[in-house]
Design a protein around this motif. Structure first.
Motif, PDB file in Angstrom:
ATOM      1  N   GLY A 259       0.811  -1.217   0.000  1.00 63.00           N
ATOM      2  CA  GLY A 259       0.000   0.000   0.000  1.00 63.00           C
ATOM      3  C   GLY A 259       0.837   1.257   0.000  1.00 63.00           C
ATOM      4  N   ASP A 260       1.942   1.244   0.770  1.00 66.25           N
ATOM      5  CA  ASP A 260       2.829   2.402   0.792  1.00 66.25           C
ATOM      6  C   ASP A 260       3.389   2.694  -0.597  1.00 66.25           C
ATOM      7  OD1 ASP A 260       2.444   2.702   3.479  1.00 66.25           O
ATOM      8  OD2 ASP A 260       4.288   1.689   4.070  1.00 66.25           O
ATOM      9  N   GLU A 261       3.670   1.640  -1.354  1.00 62.49           N
ATOM     10  CA  GLU A 261       4.329   1.808  -2.647  1.00 62.49           C
ATOM     11  C   GLU A 261       3.350   2.087  -3.787  1.00 62.49           C
ATOM     12  OE1 GLU A 261       7.629  -0.457  -5.508  1.00 62.49           O
ATOM     13  OE2 GLU A 261       7.074  -1.288  -3.554  1.00 62.49           O
ATOM     14  N   PHE A 262       2.232   1.377  -3.822  1.00 60.70           N
ATOM     15  CA  PHE A 262       1.336   1.455  -4.968  1.00 60.70           C
ATOM     16  C   PHE A 262       0.067   2.266  -4.720  1.00 60.70           C
ATOM     17  CE2 PHE A 262       3.796  -2.442  -5.610  1.00 60.70           C
ATOM     18  CZ  PHE A 262       4.310  -2.201  -6.876  1.00 60.70           C
ATOM     19  N   GLY A 263      -0.120   2.760  -3.510  1.00 61.26           N
ATOM     20  CA  GLY A 263      -1.309   3.550  -3.208  1.00 61.26           C
ATOM     21  C   GLY A 263      -2.178   2.852  -2.179  1.00 61.26           C
ATOM     22  N   ARG A 264      -2.373   3.496  -1.037  1.00 60.10           N
ATOM     23  CA  ARG A 264      -3.085   2.846   0.063  1.00 60.10           C
ATOM     24  C   ARG A 264      -4.571   2.642  -0.254  1.00 60.10           C
ATOM     25  NH1 ARG A 264       0.507   6.696   2.227  1.00 60.10           N
ATOM     26  NH2 ARG A 264       2.254   5.684   3.302  1.00 60.10           N
ATOM     27  N   LYS A 265      -5.181   3.637  -0.871  1.00 55.67           N
ATOM     28  CA  LYS A 265      -6.591   3.500  -1.230  1.00 55.67           C
ATOM     29  C   LYS A 265      -6.780   2.368  -2.231  1.00 55.67           C
ATOM     30  CE  LYS A 265     -10.348   5.939  -3.627  1.00 55.67           C
ATOM     31  NZ  LYS A 265     -10.791   7.227  -4.215  1.00 55.67           N
ATOM     32  N   ARG A 266      -5.942   2.326  -3.251  1.00 57.52           N
ATOM     33  CA  ARG A 266      -6.057   1.307  -4.288  1.00 57.52           C
ATOM     34  C   ARG A 266      -5.935  -0.095  -3.703  1.00 57.52           C
ATOM     35  NH1 ARG A 266      -1.827   2.085  -8.960  1.00 57.52           N
ATOM     36  NH2 ARG A 266      -3.163   3.922  -9.254  1.00 57.52           N
ATOM     37  N   VAL A 267      -4.938  -0.295  -2.848  1.00 61.04           N
ATOM     38  CA  VAL A 267      -4.721  -1.617  -2.258  1.00 61.04           C
ATOM     39  C   VAL A 267      -5.844  -1.971  -1.294  1.00 61.04           C
ATOM     40  CG1 VAL A 267      -3.184  -2.970  -0.783  1.00 61.04           C
ATOM     41  CG2 VAL A 267      -2.229  -1.523  -2.579  1.00 61.04           C
ATOM     42  N   MET A 268      -6.279  -0.999  -0.474  1.00 57.37           N
ATOM     43  CA  MET A 268      -7.326  -1.275   0.510  1.00 57.37           C
ATOM     44  C   MET A 268      -8.646  -1.633  -0.169  1.00 57.37           C
ATOM     45  SD  MET A 268      -8.720   1.056   3.674  1.00 57.37           S
ATOM     46  CE  MET A 268      -9.618   2.164   2.626  1.00 57.37           C
ATOM     47  N   LEU A 269      -9.038  -0.895  -1.185  1.00 58.71           N
ATOM     48  CA  LEU A 269     -10.298  -1.181  -1.862  1.00 58.71           C
ATOM     49  C   LEU A 269     -10.210  -2.459  -2.688  1.00 58.71           C
ATOM     50  CD1 LEU A 269     -11.511   2.379  -2.948  1.00 58.71           C
ATOM     51  CD2 LEU A 269     -12.060   1.072  -0.882  1.00 58.71           C
ATOM     52  N   SER A 270      -9.041  -2.761  -3.221  1.00 58.36           N
ATOM     53  CA  SER A 270      -8.871  -4.047  -3.902  1.00 58.36           C
ATOM     54  C   SER A 270      -9.057  -5.187  -2.904  1.00 58.36           C
ATOM     55  CB  SER A 270      -7.480  -4.127  -4.540  1.00 58.36           C
ATOM     56  OG  SER A 270      -7.327  -3.149  -5.551  1.00 58.36           O
ATOM     57  N   GLY A 271      -8.510  -4.999  -1.699  1.00 59.77           N
ATOM     58  CA  GLY A 271      -8.707  -5.999  -0.653  1.00 59.77           C
ATOM     59  C   GLY A 271     -10.166  -6.140  -0.256  1.00 59.77           C
ATOM     60  N   ALA A 272     -10.882  -5.018  -0.202  1.00 58.07           N
ATOM     61  CA  ALA A 272     -12.308  -5.070   0.135  1.00 58.07           C
ATOM     62  C   ALA A 272     -13.088  -5.846  -0.921  1.00 58.07           C
ATOM     63  CB  ALA A 272     -12.872  -3.653   0.279  1.00 58.07           C
ATOM     64  N   ALA A 273     -12.704  -5.683  -2.193  1.00 57.80           N
ATOM     65  CA  ALA A 273     -13.364  -6.427  -3.269  1.00 57.80           C
ATOM     66  C   ALA A 273     -13.093  -7.925  -3.130  1.00 57.80           C
ATOM     67  CB  ALA A 273     -12.886  -5.920  -4.624  1.00 57.80           C
ATOM     68  N   VAL A 274     -11.854  -8.282  -2.798  1.00 55.53           N
ATOM     69  CA  VAL A 274     -11.512  -9.698  -2.588  1.00 55.53           C
ATOM     70  C   VAL A 274     -12.277 -10.252  -1.392  1.00 55.53           C
ATOM     71  CG1 VAL A 274      -9.637 -11.278  -1.982  1.00 55.53           C
ATOM     72  CG2 VAL A 274      -9.252  -9.476  -3.675  1.00 55.53           C
ATOM     73  N   PHE A 275     -12.389  -9.460  -0.329  1.00 50.45           N
ATOM     74  CA  PHE A 275     -13.152  -9.856   0.856  1.00 50.45           C
ATOM     75  C   PHE A 275     -14.604 -10.157   0.480  1.00 50.45           C
ATOM     76  CE2 PHE A 275     -15.773  -8.894   4.552  1.00 50.45           C
ATOM     77  CZ  PHE A 275     -15.107  -9.521   5.599  1.00 50.45           C
ATOM     78  N   CYS A 276     -15.199  -9.305  -0.327  1.00 50.77           N
ATOM     79  CA  CYS A 276     -16.586  -9.513  -0.763  1.00 50.77           C
ATOM     80  C   CYS A 276     -16.709 -10.782  -1.602  1.00 50.77           C
ATOM     81  CB  CYS A 276     -17.080  -8.305  -1.557  1.00 50.77           C
ATOM     82  SG  CYS A 276     -17.332  -6.808  -0.569  1.00 50.77           S
ATOM     83  N   ALA A 277     -15.748 -11.009  -2.497  1.00 52.01           N
ATOM     84  CA  ALA A 277     -15.780 -12.214  -3.324  1.00 52.01           C
ATOM     85  C   ALA A 277     -15.698 -13.473  -2.458  1.00 52.01           C
ATOM     86  CB  ALA A 277     -14.630 -12.188  -4.330  1.00 52.01           C
ATOM     87  N   GLY A 278     -14.828 -13.442  -1.446  1.00 56.98           N
ATOM     88  CA  GLY A 278     -14.733 -14.571  -0.526  1.00 56.98           C
ATOM     89  C   GLY A 278     -16.018 -14.784   0.254  1.00 56.98           C
ATOM     90  N   SER A 279     -16.698 -13.697   0.612  1.00 50.41           N
ATOM     91  CA  SER A 279     -17.971 -13.801   1.338  1.00 50.41           C
ATOM     92  C   SER A 279     -19.028 -14.511   0.489  1.00 50.41           C
ATOM     93  CB  SER A 279     -18.468 -12.408   1.729  1.00 50.41           C
ATOM     94  OG  SER A 279     -17.562 -11.768   2.592  1.00 50.41           O
ATOM     95  N   VAL A 280     -19.064 -14.190  -0.802  1.00 52.49           N
ATOM     96  CA  VAL A 280     -20.014 -14.857  -1.706  1.00 52.49           C
ATOM     97  C   VAL A 280     -19.701 -16.351  -1.781  1.00 52.49           C
ATOM     98  CG1 VAL A 280     -20.839 -15.014  -4.078  1.00 52.49           C
ATOM     99  CG2 VAL A 280     -20.446 -12.776  -3.048  1.00 52.49           C
ATOM    100  N   LEU A 281     -18.421 -16.680  -1.915  1.00 54.65           N
ATOM    101  CA  LEU A 281     -18.025 -18.084  -2.002  1.00 54.65           C
ATOM    102  C   LEU A 281     -18.437 -18.844  -0.748  1.00 54.65           C
ATOM    103  CD1 LEU A 281     -16.522 -20.178  -3.719  1.00 54.65           C
ATOM    104  CD2 LEU A 281     -14.393 -19.465  -2.611  1.00 54.65           C
ATOM    105  N   CYS A 282     -18.275 -18.216   0.417  1.00 54.10           N
ATOM    106  CA  CYS A 282     -18.684 -18.857   1.669  1.00 54.10           C
ATOM    107  C   CYS A 282     -20.203 -19.004   1.750  1.00 54.10           C
ATOM    108  CB  CYS A 282     -18.190 -18.039   2.858  1.00 54.10           C
ATOM    109  SG  CYS A 282     -16.417 -18.065   3.108  1.00 54.10           S
ATOM    110  N   ALA A 283     -20.924 -17.986   1.319  1.00 52.02           N
ATOM    111  CA  ALA A 283     -22.385 -17.985   1.437  1.00 52.02           C
ATOM    112  C   ALA A 283     -23.024 -19.084   0.614  1.00 52.02           C
ATOM    113  CB  ALA A 283     -22.942 -16.621   1.034  1.00 52.02           C
ATOM    114  N   VAL A 284     -22.421 -19.438  -0.502  1.00 49.84           N
ATOM    115  CA  VAL A 284     -23.014 -20.460  -1.381  1.00 49.84           C
ATOM    116  C   VAL A 284     -22.294 -21.791  -1.274  1.00 49.84           C
ATOM    117  CG1 VAL A 284     -23.814 -18.694  -3.003  1.00 49.84           C
ATOM    118  CG2 VAL A 284     -21.588 -19.787  -3.382  1.00 49.84           C
TER     119      VAL A 284
END
Length: 548
Positions: free
Chosen positions: A84-109
């Motif tokens: 995040g320090d190198e490539f942009g903290r917002k970009r990395v954090m929101l990319s992580g949030a998207a991955v978190f959401c994708a994992g939540s869908v996989l768990c839900a189904v």
């Protein structure tokens, strides 16, 4: 904030200073992301009985439902802070949030336990990418030090609040629908945070960012993963099994190489020099021990109440409610108490109360626990957790220079996740070994043949034995001649589970009390003035890393 310096960035353009009116909204988005990442450490715990019954998952699989999240979270968090320090903290954090959401869908189904475990691992990876930015971005949102300190206090309180509310939220969602509701809940709030974050969060990065320590990341991941796999595999194969011994050797070698890499790296993942600072070392040791012991409550006690006492999701949520409320209240008050009494006494007293709560829980819980007594014992435990966990982060942050605060916070959070992983693995091995030994002995006394003993053990591990409260009806359904034997077998199975749970609670209490004594000793140095952290990182010997 008029006159505030603009936020610097690398590769992402030059952003303007954050308008005062948007600071609060940006802080709220960061806190939602932080809340979700910490919530998922405990929110699934009260739903494990439902998962076990629905997917016929064994105890080992349930351990991986928890450990899959905590393990990926732990091994990747420090690295993502540097990314995040190198490539942009917002970009990395929101990319992580998207991955978190994708994992939540996989768990839900998820149709089975392996898919659920895989989804939890994906969620952990997303959480690891998201969490470091929630703290490091505060330095850019609040250039004013006084306001930033207040925001860091909110950050610390949200960590404790998420940990406390996990069982209550999980129990309510499971009671309303089933365990899958937890992951739809994660998806809804994760998607909202992702959308708002895209609009209101400023981008920031460090133009002089250090390169990611890839070798350290890989070695650390191998060391921890091999250790966890070894401990969980040993539950069934035993520690003398060749594959378990091989995994332990891999873990030890990777651990040594990790330390060597971090000492030599120009930009280490974890600056090991700070382990010479008593306050920093103590904060990380206590964080590991506290989370290790916490999962004796959130994992095994919740599973026991579902499987043996036959509690529904609502009932588990209610019995955990006093614990949640007092943990939350204590977390809020602990920040003020720490300023007055100092981290030494705050952490020590928290550990003593935490250990006492675990001991009370161990002697109070039974196959048919008294609701009020058990809720009171858990409430004492909650006070101890809140009083212990909250000062840890502030203690770690105050032990290092401000420019290393991101590393300090990530190190403390990594220690927490390692404690959670090891707690589930080690206590799981203890519970399983105690359960097998005790149950085998009881079944022999009942005259159950050896070939049927394995069937009974498998039944309790996969949740296909009815709860203790339903044992009588189960016995009646089997026929008059077999009713007593069925009830005796079920009672023997859950008495063995009870024996294992008690052992886990006693071991956890001992560990937490030892952590308290460790704090008392380590933060007491002859000749050290009050408030001095004993920080040795001064002088020519501790110049820039590259100069050594």
């Amino acid at each position: 904030m008029t006159g505030a310096p603009p936020l610097r960035t690398a590769r992402v353009g030059v952003p303007a200073a954050v308008p005062h009116g948007r600071q609060s909204l940006a802080l709220a988005v960061l806190m939602v992301v932080l809340f979700l990442t910490f919530l998922d450490n405990t929110v699934v715990s009260v739903a494990l009985g439902s998962v076990q019954s629905d997917l016929h998952a064994g105890v080992t699989a349930l351990q991986w439902v928890v450990s899959g999240y905590a393990l990926t979270f732990a091994v990747a968090m420090l690295a993502f802070g540097m990314v995040g320090d190198e490539f942009g903290r917002k970009r990395v954090m929101l990319s992580g949030a998207a991955v978190f959401c994708a994992g939540s869908v996989l768990c839900a189904v998820a149709p089975n336990a392996p898919v659920l475990i895989a989804g939890r691992a994906v969620m952990g990876l997303g959480a690891a990418a998201s969490e470091p930015g929630t703290l490091s971005m505060l330095r850019h949102l609040y250039p004013d030090e006084r306001l930033r300190d207040r925001a860091v206090g909110i950050w610390t309180a949200v960590c404790g609040l998420a940990l406390a509310l996990g069982p209550a939220i999980g129990g309510v969602l499971t009671g309303i629908w089933d365990w899958r509701a937890i992951f739809w809940f994660n998806l809804a709030f994760g998607a909202a945070a992702l959308g708002l974050g895209t609009l209101v969060l400023p981008e920031s990065a460090d133009p002089d960012a250090r390169r990611v320590d890839i070798a350290g990341t890989v070695l650390g991941a191998v060391a921890l993963s091999a250790l966890v796999f070894a401990v969980i595999s040993a539950e069934t194969a035993g520690f003398a099994a060749p594959d378990v011994i091989a995994l332990l050797c891999v873990s030890a070698v990777a651990g040594v190489l990790f330390c060597r890499q971090e000492r030599r790296a120009a930009h280490p993942l974890l600056d090991l020099r700070y382990l010479r600072v008593p306050q920093f070392l103590t904060a990380n040791v206590v964080a590991l021990c506290a989370y290790f012991a916490t999962f004796a409550v959130f994992f095994f006690t919740a599973l026991y109440l579902a499987e043996v006492a036959g509690y529904s999701g609502y009932q588990i949520a209610v019995i955990f409610l006093p614990m949640t409320a007092l943990m939350t209240l204590t977390s809020v008050l602990a920040g003020r108490w720490t300023v007055t009494a100092g981290s030494r006494w705050s952490v020590f007293i928290g550990c003593v109360v935490f250990g006492a709560g675990l001991l009370l829980t161990a002697v109070t819980i039974s196959p048919s626990p008294r609701f009020a007594q058990l809720a009171a014992a858990l409430a004492v435990t909650g006070i101890g957790i809140g009083a212990t966990v909250v000062p840890i982060t502030s203690s770690a942050l105050s032990a290092v220079p401000p420019e290393r605060s991101g590393m300090a916070a990530s190190a403390a959070n990594t220690s927490r996740e390692i404690g959670a992983v090891l707690g589930v693995a080690v206590l799981g091995a203890l519970v399983n070994s105690q359960l097998h030994a005790d149950l085998t002995s009881r079944l022999r006394q009942l005259g159950i043949p050896a070939n049927f003993q394995a069937i009974v053990i498998n039944a309790i591990e996969t949740g296909t034995v009815p709860p203790n409260s339903q044992a009588a009806s189960a016995g009646g359904a089997a026929g008059p001649g077999q009713a007593k034997l069925v009830q005796d077998v079920i009672h023997a199975a859950y008495a063995a589970f009870y024996s294992g749970l008690q052992a886990a609670l006693f071991v956890s209490a001992g560990l937490v009390l030892a952590a308290g004594l460790f704090t008392l000793v380590m933060l007491t140095k002859p000749g050290t003035p009050p408030g001095d952290t004993g920080n040795p990182l001064h002088g020519d010997a501790f110049g820039p890393l590259g100069s050594r």
